[in-house]
Design an enzyme around this catalytic site. Structure first.
Site, mmCIF file in Angstrom:
data_model
loop_
_atom_site.group_PDB
_atom_site.id
_atom_site.type_symbol
_atom_site.label_atom_id
_atom_site.label_comp_id
_atom_site.label_asym_id
_atom_site.label_seq_id
_atom_site.Cartn_x
_atom_site.Cartn_y
_atom_site.Cartn_z
ATOM 1 N N CYS A 104 45.705 18.907 -13.908
ATOM 2 C CA CYS A 104 45.022 17.897 -13.101
ATOM 3 C C CYS A 104 45.861 16.628 -13.111
ATOM 4 O O CYS A 104 46.390 16.243 -14.149
ATOM 5 C CB CYS A 104 43.645 17.629 -13.711
ATOM 6 S SG CYS A 104 42.703 16.369 -12.849
ATOM 7 N N HIS A 146 37.838 23.242 -8.495
ATOM 8 C CA HIS A 146 38.344 22.199 -9.412
ATOM 9 C C HIS A 146 38.104 20.811 -8.812
ATOM 10 O O HIS A 146 37.585 19.916 -9.482
ATOM 11 C CB HIS A 146 39.839 22.445 -9.685
ATOM 12 C CG HIS A 146 40.530 21.355 -10.442
ATOM 13 N ND1 HIS A 146 41.104 21.560 -11.684
ATOM 14 C CD2 HIS A 146 40.741 20.051 -10.157
ATOM 15 C CE1 HIS A 146 41.629 20.414 -12.105
ATOM 16 N NE2 HIS A 146 41.438 19.482 -11.194
ATOM 17 N N GLU A 147 38.468 20.646 -7.542
ATOM 18 C CA GLU A 147 38.303 19.333 -6.894
ATOM 19 C C GLU A 147 36.827 18.981 -6.734
ATOM 20 O O GLU A 147 36.437 17.824 -6.888
ATOM 21 C CB GLU A 147 39.004 19.313 -5.526
ATOM 22 C CG GLU A 147 40.511 19.537 -5.556
ATOM 23 C CD GLU A 147 41.241 18.687 -6.574
ATOM 24 O OE1 GLU A 147 40.820 17.550 -6.851
ATOM 25 O OE2 GLU A 147 42.233 19.182 -7.140
ATOM 26 N N HIS A 150 35.308 17.329 -9.673
ATOM 27 C CA HIS A 150 35.566 15.879 -9.769
ATOM 28 C C HIS A 150 34.428 15.075 -9.144
ATOM 29 O O HIS A 150 34.104 13.981 -9.601
ATOM 30 C CB HIS A 150 36.882 15.510 -9.068
ATOM 31 C CG HIS A 150 38.103 15.758 -9.887
ATOM 32 N ND1 HIS A 150 38.359 15.122 -11.080
ATOM 33 C CD2 HIS A 150 39.166 16.572 -9.672
ATOM 34 C CE1 HIS A 150 39.527 15.529 -11.568
ATOM 35 N NE2 HIS A 150 40.034 16.423 -10.723
HETATM 36 NI NI NI Z 1 41.871 17.416 -11.030
#
Ligand code: NI
Length: 182
Positions: A104, A146-147, A150
């Site tokens: 990341c 993954h994004e 966030h």
């Molecule tokens: Ni990330």
């Protein structure tokens, strides 16, 4: 376009839950353009708005596939294919999981194997504000999940065992101390 500073863990802003976007306008498109340039410069394959300090449900992804060059021995050809996701939602996820060694841009130089659904179907608004829905697998499915984490204030190492997570947090805290002392 501009390259924006990327926030790094353990900055508490990375734990903020991002707010839905009310409408897609030129200001938002400017933000997405800047995010994309920031991501290419880093370089990375995905970036959420909160990573540049903006708590909006917006992310950009470009897997930056490299094609074999036409001539032997030449540099691989980088194929740019930017994707923009506004207010993304996962509407279906496979029971089958896939593992990927994730990193990341907000957790520099640290990696960990994360298991996530191998295939997903997502719904989102595009760069021009139009509604989209599509199924993804492979790296695209991993990267989008993954994004999207966030947007909930979740980082990839939250998915790891406590032992591995503690190790990463310790390294991040140490790196921050060294940066402050430098
Ligand atoms: Ni990330």
């Amino acid at each position: 376009m501009a390259i924006l500073p990327i926030i790094e863990a353990p900055d508490p802003r990375l734990r903020v839950v991002s707010a839905p976007v009310a409408g897609v306008d030129d200001d938002l498109r400017r933000l997405m353009d800047d995010m994309l340039e920031t991501m290419y410069d880093a370089p990375g394959i995905g970036l959420a708005a909160i990573q540049v300090g903006v708590p909006k449900r917006v992310l950009v992804i470009d897997l930056q596939r490299r094609d074999e060059p036409a001539e032997e021995g030449a540099e691989p050809v980088e194929v740019r294919e930017p994707h923009y996701f506004i207010n993304p939602e996962i509407v279906w996820a496979s029971d089958e999981l896939a593992s990927y060694n994730e990193g990341c841009l907000s957790v520099p130089e640290l990696f960990g194997d994360v298991q996530r659904p191998a295939r997903i179907r997502a719904r989102w608004l595009d760069y021009d504000g139009s509604a989209r829905e599509e199924a993804f697998d492979g790296l695209m499915a991993t990267c989008l999940q993954h994004e999207m984490d966030h947007l909930e204030g979740v980082l990839f190492f939250d998915h790891l065992s406590k032992l591995k997570r503690d190790m990463i947090v310790k390294k991040l805290t140490k790196a921050k101390r060294q940066k402050l002392a430098a």
